[in-house]
Design a protein around this motif. Structure first.
Motif, PDB file in Angstrom:
ATOM      1  N   TYR A  26      -5.971   6.805   0.684  1.00  0.00           N
ATOM      2  CA  TYR A  26      -6.641   5.749   1.442  1.00  0.00           C
ATOM      3  C   TYR A  26      -6.399   6.054   2.910  1.00  0.00           C
ATOM      4  N   ASN A  30       0.825  -1.201   0.000  1.00  0.00           N
ATOM      5  CA  ASN A  30       0.000   0.000   0.000  1.00  0.00           C
ATOM      6  C   ASN A  30       0.866   1.261   0.000  1.00  0.00           C
ATOM      7  N   ASN A  75      -3.652  -0.370  -2.417  1.00  0.00           N
ATOM      8  CA  ASN A  75      -4.548   0.642  -1.839  1.00  0.00           C
ATOM      9  C   ASN A  75      -3.742   1.915  -1.611  1.00  0.00           C
TER      10      ASN A  75
END
Length: 176
Positions: free
Chosen positions: A122, A58, A91
Motif C-alpha cells: 500500500y 496498517n 491496509n
C-alpha cells in the motif's frame, strides 16, 4: 525504529505461527520512523518477514512512516528478501509506505493479507521500488485484499522492474 538498523539474514516472525503483533497500531513486524537525512534507516541483506500482524493498523510486515529502507538479496543461493506467509493488516499486508523511500532488490512479497486495500503493498506517499534481476523469479504473488490484491497506490510513486505480478486476489484490481 528511529535511527539506523542493519540486518543480515535472520527473520521477523515465522511461517508456522503468529509472528510479531502490533495490537493497537501500525507495523506488525517493523515500524520505521526515521529523520535520517543521509543513508538508510533500515538496511537488510537477506531475511524473512513472516506472519506479522498489525491488528488495528496498517503494515503487517512493514510500516514506513518516513525514512529510507533498502533491502536486497544476500550473496549465495536462497538468500532472497521474503515478505510473506500471512503478514496481515487493515491496509498494506506486506508493506505500508506513508513517506520515505523503500527499495527492494530480488524480493518476494507473497501471501500477505489486507482486510482493506493493498494485500502486498500500500503506497500512500514516498517512493516504493522493487527490481528483480534476470534469473530471479521473485515478485508480488498470491496476496489478498478488498482492493488491489498485489498493491494499491493512493499516492507517491511505485516502480517495478522485472519479476512477476501473479495470482493476487481482490474484489477490484487483483494485480494493482
Amino acid at each position: 525504529l528511529k535511527s539506523t538498523f542493519n540486518m543480515t539474514g535472520g527473520s521477523f516472525g515465522t511461517s508456522s505461527s503468529d509472528g510479531n503483533i502490533a495490537t493497537n497500531g501500525n507495523g506488525g513486524g517493523v515500524y520505521v520512523d526515521s529523520n535520517t537525512t543521509t543513508g538508510d534507516a533500515l538496511t537488510v541483506s537477506s531475511g524473512s518477514f513472516m506472519g506479522n500482524k498489525a491488528e488495528a493498523g496498517n503494515g503487517g510486515g512493514f510500516y514506513v512512516a518516513k525514512g529510507n529502507v533498502s533491502m536486497q538479496k544476500g550473496s549465495g543461493t536462497g538468500n532472497a528478501i521474503t515478505v510473506s506467509n500471512g503478514n496481515k493488516a487493515i491496509n498494506g499486508g506486506g508493506f505500508y509506505v506513508n513517506a520515505g523511500n523503500v527499495t527492494l532488490k530480488d524480493a518476494n512479497i507473497a501471501s500477505n493479507v489486507a482486510t482493506g486495500d493493498g494485500g502486498g503493498v500500500y503506497s500512500n506517499g514516498g517512493k516504493f521500488t522493487i527490481s528483480n534481476t534476470s534469473g530471479f523469479a521473485g515478485g508480488i504473488l498470491s496476496n489478498t485484499a478488498v482492493n488491489g490484491g498485489g498493491g494499491y497506490v493512493k499516492g507517491g510513486t511505485l516502480e517495478i522492474t522485472g519479476g512477476n505480478i501473479d495470482s493476487n486476489r481482490a474484489t477490484d484490481g487483483a494485480g494493482f
